[in-house]
Design an enzyme around this catalytic site. Sequence first.
Site, PDB file in Angstrom:
ATOM      1  N   GLU A 469       0.855  -1.181   0.000  1.00  0.00           N
ATOM      2  CA  GLU A 469       0.000   0.000   0.000  1.00  0.00           C
ATOM      3  C   GLU A 469       0.893   1.234   0.000  1.00  0.00           C
ATOM      4  O   GLU A 469       1.866   1.304   0.725  1.00  0.00           O
ATOM      5  CB  GLU A 469      -0.894  -0.021   1.247  1.00  0.00           C
ATOM      6  N   HIS A 470       0.537   2.235  -0.794  1.00  0.00           N
ATOM      7  CA  HIS A 470       1.503   3.284  -1.113  1.00  0.00           C
ATOM      8  C   HIS A 470       1.500   4.476  -0.172  1.00  0.00           C
ATOM      9  O   HIS A 470       2.453   5.244  -0.148  1.00  0.00           O
ATOM     10  CB  HIS A 470       1.249   3.790  -2.537  1.00  0.00           C
ATOM     11  N   SER A 471       0.449   4.690   0.614  1.00  0.00           N
ATOM     12  CA  SER A 471       0.336   5.953   1.328  1.00  0.00           C
ATOM     13  C   SER A 471       1.417   6.136   2.389  1.00  0.00           C
ATOM     14  O   SER A 471       1.797   7.263   2.710  1.00  0.00           O
ATOM     15  CB  SER A 471      -1.047   6.059   1.980  1.00  0.00           C
TER      16      SER A 471
END
Length: 758
Positions: A469-471
């Site tokens: 997940e990139h956040s």
Amino acid sequence: MAEAHQAVGFRPSLTSDREEVEFSAPVFQEIYLSGLRSWKRHLSRFLNDFLIGMFPASPLSWLFLFSAIQLAWFLQLDPSLGLMEKIKELLPDWGGQHHRLRGVLAAALFASCLWGALIFTLHVALRLLLSYHGWLLEPHGAMSSLTKTWLALVRIFSGRHPMLFSYQRSLPRQPVPSVQDTVRKYLESVRPVLSDKDFDCTAILAQEFLRLQASLLQWYLRLKSWWASNYVSDWWEEFVYLRSRNALMVNSNYYMMDFLYVTPTPVQAARAGNAVHALLLYRHHLNRQEILPTLLMGMRPLCSAQYEKIFNTTRIPGVQKDHIRHLRDSRHVAVFHRGRFFRVGTHSQSGLLSPRSLEQQFQQILDDPSPACPHEEHLAALTAAPRDMWAQVRRSLKTRSEDALEAVEGAAFFVSLDSEPKGLTREDPAASLDAYAHALLAGRGHDRWFDKSFTLIVFSNGKLGLSVEHSWADCPISGHMWEFTLATECFQLGYSADGHCKGHPDPSLPQPQRLHWDLPDKMHLFISLALRGAKTLSGDIDCHVFPFSHFGKSFIKRCHLSSDSFIQIALQLAHFRDPQCLTLFRLAVDKHQALLKAAMSGQGVDRHLFALYIMSQFLHLQSPFLDQVHSEQWQLATSQIPVQQVHLFDVHNYPDYVASGGGFGPVDDHGYGVSYIFMGNDTITFHISSKKSSTKTDSHQLGQHIKAALLDVASLFQEGQHLKRGCRGLGEEDSGHKASSLPCHSRVSRASTTPTNF
């Protein structure tokens, strides 16, 4: 990388019915809160640094200073110039028998003040030194006397053994570029892709922006930059990621691949045991700050803040905004297999479990014949649903299944034991690689918990992968962890001759805990809707992966060019097929290098324009120019996966044991997402994605164009003439998409699932 998808057509915040939310907070309040968040992080890190060691000093340096002061006092010398006597006068009088104690306390207080002043001076000096960017502008391989002097001073003030977060409080603030320079660079960047009429309109809007709104917005940004350490990072995280209501799958996640040509063991549980153990070893090093800080081009330290949230982190959905939940520690992982969830403990009273003990628990899960409970199998599809929908369902889920939900969200990370094999196969290498990439990016839509910081995916044939997940962080952070994991589980932990983890099973080890969910029938509707949407999104993604083996980094270096710029310009050629020649190519490479160095020194365009846009929303200032900038469609988004720890891999003796990179989803419905990695010196692996529903994109066709563009560019150089001729012969022999996607040497035939001993 994947954040590009969120930035396209960006809007500050949207409600579930797609109406824009007003920015209610006054601009000064928002600037104050940004600074408060920044100072809280600094305070937390300060306390951590104090416990571990005050970089670049240490508790031992204080003891040395205190001892020196005591020695001088014994020799009837006063290094404090009378300050210690004044300190003694301020201390309580405990009587004559404690007179010596007052002297010791006065010396300790003076030593502490002097020690703190010296540390503060070192931090200020190091921050000033790190603000120098002149070395970026020097030609590659050449270093001026000024830069040599600067580098020597940086090394002196950096101390002998810097830890991961040692430089954090010495890093200079993110500079706010000149708004005139930013607009000028933006117009330069869009000129080649706009018609004369469109460019003239954009230039007029830009001049109007500079005349009317730019100075006020820039003033507020400068104010924020003085109060917060970075004027854009908190807004980027909040408005690009956490306020996005799109599904995380494909839109905000990316994947990392295993070794391409080899699989160390075909035993699924064994590979999972070694990989989980290696990941937790990395967490141990991270907690002790034993990971070396990343140095830009080996000289300038980069910010390490994103390392803090690799483990024990979950993105919690909200109706209008998500938030990142990070725990200080977690001693279990959550495991998914055949629609069932398990809690697997990773530690005992004596510490981290051995790989063999972890394998034992994973094997028990694989052997468990119990079926999934009603609706449990597809429960994780909710994490692939739009965020506002998942937020509402999660409230009910937390009420009815709080323990099970906490076991998943509070885990160190998520593990998915897939029931199907994946990876490169001899029978159909091209199609198998594409399916491998698709499984890592999207899976089946219900077998990944997309909210977790990352999911470790272990296929039935022992192949590994990572869905991230990139956040919480960018790719270099997870890539650094992944390199350590692959190298450790293969070269350090290793496997026995029968493919199992080394060591012996532990019969006293408790079995994995099955998680039980209370899922009423009314929740089945939401799960079905989420699953349908996830399958639609997953089925629309066209992934294509191919190793380009005609040449690699070594050839590009012989051409005296930047390897990254070489690939970037070739990708532009593949996408637009512009006429080119050697002179123009060198000019394009030089221009890309100049833009890259500007971004590295904080003078980039997109983040500055983004921050100006956010500020305009807070001030309720309408700017047609900024509206146009943030409504543009990015048809080609590219990213290089850096290889950061070359020392972990022996590319000469084990050339196939190198990381094969990863990819991300397309940033536009009619565009491409392209990432690439240099595998050793002679291979470049590309990961391409697009949407099947678009009539304007074809991942395999772009792969053909990339190969043709690389060979076209190589043929401009004398050393590349034979490569062009060789490509034509190959094209005549194999002309289809699949055949032409194969590496042009025999390493494909070495893909196997047999265990390898080290």
